[in-house]
Design a protein around this motif. Sequence first.
Motif, short mmCIF file in Angstrom:
data_model
loop_
_atom_site.label_atom_id
_atom_site.label_comp_id
_atom_site.label_asym_id
_atom_site.label_seq_id
_atom_site.Cartn_x
_atom_site.Cartn_y
_atom_site.Cartn_z
N ILE A 15 0.89 -1.04 0.03
CA ILE A 15 -0.08 0.01 0.05
C ILE A 15 0.93 1.13 0.04
O ILE A 15 1.76 1.46 1.09
CB ILE A 15 -0.89 0.04 1.21
N ASP A 16 0.93 1.93 -1.13
CA ASP A 16 1.83 3.08 -1.34
C ASP A 16 1.02 4.46 -1.35
O ASP A 16 0.43 4.60 -2.22
CB ASP A 16 2.52 3.04 -2.40
N GLU A 17 0.90 5.32 -0.11
CA GLU A 17 0.23 6.46 0.01
C GLU A 17 0.69 7.45 -0.92
O GLU A 17 0.17 8.55 -1.08
CB GLU A 17 0.02 6.65 1.39
N SER A 18 1.97 7.30 -1.46
CA SER A 18 2.53 8.44 -2.12
C SER A 18 1.92 8.54 -3.56
O SER A 18 2.07 9.57 -3.95
CB SER A 18 4.11 8.05 -2.42
N GLN A 19 1.23 7.53 -4.27
CA GLN A 19 0.50 7.65 -5.27
C GLN A 19 -0.83 8.25 -5.16
O GLN A 19 -1.99 7.54 -4.89
CB GLN A 19 0.27 6.31 -5.79
N ALA A 20 -0.80 9.64 -4.76
CA ALA A 20 -1.91 10.50 -4.81
C ALA A 20 -2.84 10.33 -6.12
O ALA A 20 -4.07 10.48 -5.83
CB ALA A 20 -1.49 11.93 -4.32
N VAL A 21 -2.37 10.41 -7.17
CA VAL A 21 -3.33 10.39 -8.31
C VAL A 21 -3.20 8.78 -8.80
O VAL A 21 -2.46 8.28 -9.02
CB VAL A 21 -2.48 11.23 -9.54
N SER A 22 -4.44 8.61 -8.83
CA SER A 22 -4.81 7.17 -9.41
C SER A 22 -6.23 6.91 -9.76
O SER A 22 -7.13 7.97 -9.44
CB SER A 22 -4.78 5.90 -8.08
N PRO A 23 -6.35 6.13 -10.84
CA PRO A 23 -7.77 6.25 -11.75
C PRO A 23 -8.73 5.43 -10.75
O PRO A 23 -9.98 5.44 -11.24
CB PRO A 23 -7.37 5.47 -13.01
N HIS A 24 -8.22 4.73 -9.98
CA HIS A 24 -9.43 3.99 -8.91
C HIS A 24 -9.31 4.79 -7.47
O HIS A 24 -8.49 5.24 -7.07
CB HIS A 24 -8.57 2.45 -8.70
N PRO A 25 -10.67 4.89 -6.93
CA PRO A 25 -10.82 5.03 -5.53
C PRO A 25 -9.98 4.35 -4.74
O PRO A 25 -9.54 3.16 -4.96
CB PRO A 25 -12.36 5.04 -5.67
N PRO A 26 -9.84 5.03 -3.45
CA PRO A 26 -9.12 4.30 -2.37
C PRO A 26 -9.74 2.76 -1.91
O PRO A 26 -8.97 1.76 -1.92
CB PRO A 26 -9.33 5.06 -1.33
N LYS A 27 -11.07 2.85 -1.87
CA LYS A 27 -11.60 1.47 -1.68
C LYS A 27 -11.09 0.59 -2.62
O LYS A 27 -10.87 -0.88 -2.19
CB LYS A 27 -13.08 1.73 -1.56
N GLN A 28 -11.51 0.92 -3.97
CA GLN A 28 -11.17 -0.23 -5.09
C GLN A 28 -9.46 -0.59 -4.92
O GLN A 28 -9.03 -1.70 -5.14
CB GLN A 28 -11.24 0.42 -6.37
N ARG A 29 -8.48 0.28 -4.75
CA ARG A 29 -7.06 0.16 -4.61
C ARG A 29 -6.96 -0.89 -3.34
O ARG A 29 -6.26 -1.95 -3.35
CB ARG A 29 -6.40 1.27 -4.43
N LEU A 30 -7.60 -0.61 -2.19
CA LEU A 30 -7.42 -1.77 -1.02
C LEU A 30 -7.96 -2.86 -1.39
O LEU A 30 -7.48 -4.06 -0.91
CB LEU A 30 -8.01 -0.94 0.17
N LEU A 31 -9.23 -3.09 -2.14
CA LEU A 31 -9.86 -4.35 -2.43
C LEU A 31 -9.09 -5.21 -3.33
O LEU A 31 -8.90 -6.29 -3.10
CB LEU A 31 -11.06 -4.09 -2.99
N ASN A 32 -8.24 -4.43 -4.33
CA ASN A 32 -7.31 -5.24 -5.15
C ASN A 32 -6.35 -5.55 -4.29
O ASN A 32 -5.84 -7.09 -4.57
CB ASN A 32 -6.90 -4.21 -6.30
N VAL A 33 -5.66 -4.87 -3.44
CA VAL A 33 -4.49 -5.33 -2.66
C VAL A 33 -5.08 -6.73 -1.78
O VAL A 33 -4.26 -7.68 -1.91
CB VAL A 33 -3.89 -4.39 -1.70
N LEU A 34 -6.25 -6.59 -1.09
CA LEU A 34 -6.76 -7.56 -0.45
C LEU A 34 -6.88 -8.92 -1.37
O LEU A 34 -6.71 -10.02 -0.69
CB LEU A 34 -7.91 -7.33 0.31
N ASP A 35 -7.53 -8.75 -2.34
CA ASP A 35 -7.64 -9.85 -3.15
C ASP A 35 -6.08 -10.57 -3.51
O ASP A 35 -6.21 -11.59 -3.46
CB ASP A 35 -8.34 -9.40 -4.54
N GLN A 36 -5.29 -9.88 -3.83
CA GLN A 36 -3.97 -10.42 -4.10
C GLN A 36 -3.52 -11.11 -2.81
O GLN A 36 -2.81 -12.41 -2.98
CB GLN A 36 -3.00 -9.35 -4.54
N VAL A 37 -3.85 -10.66 -1.57
CA VAL A 37 -3.14 -11.06 -0.31
C VAL A 37 -4.07 -12.37 -0.15
O VAL A 37 -3.52 -13.52 0.51
CB VAL A 37 -3.17 -10.05 0.62
#
Length: 196
Positions: A15-37
């Motif tokens: 989880i890299d908080e330095s990526q302030a600009v992302s096409p996905h909302p924070p919830k989606q980014r977290l869900l993606n990471v959780l799916d991989q874990v």
Amino acid sequence: MDIVPWLAAAALPTIDESQAVSPHPPKQRLLNVLDQVEARVEKLRKDAARIEEEKDNLLATLDAIRDSEWMLELDECIERDEMKHSIERVLSRCMTVETIVHTNRDPQQEECLHKVNQFIDSLVIGLKSDPVAARTQCYSYMNACAFQSTASDSGVPADRFFESAILGCTLDDQKKVKKRLQGLLDYFARMNIIET
């Protein structure tokens, strides 16, 4: 800044908080990471189950060696004692490896697994007094597990009481029981049991 830096060392998503600009909302980014874990957790469980099965196979091999005719063919009592000592050494070393994969069960699944284990324990106890009947019973239990696959061609009908109990178990437990029964059938095959 990485919130979970140890994940990076294991080549897992971070989880890299330095990526302030992302096409996905924070919830989606977290869900993606959780799916991989979660996928890695499932792989870890499978690997641990495989190691557990390998340990069981090694212990069964050591038992077979200890009870084999080769042991009886050793010339001297000293050789037998030496071999028994070597077997015990390897057995002790094998027992230092512990893996536990916990299966979540509700009370009904616990009760069903308990019944299944009682069935199999009775079968193993009956093995010494009547191996032919024990083998037939083992086939009936294996055929009761055939609800997930094709029935075996043993000609032995499925045990309905066992089938009722196994159907109440978790899928993980059903797979383990089926492997355990297959191991018993392999043991019967090695014993060369002949029906009279």
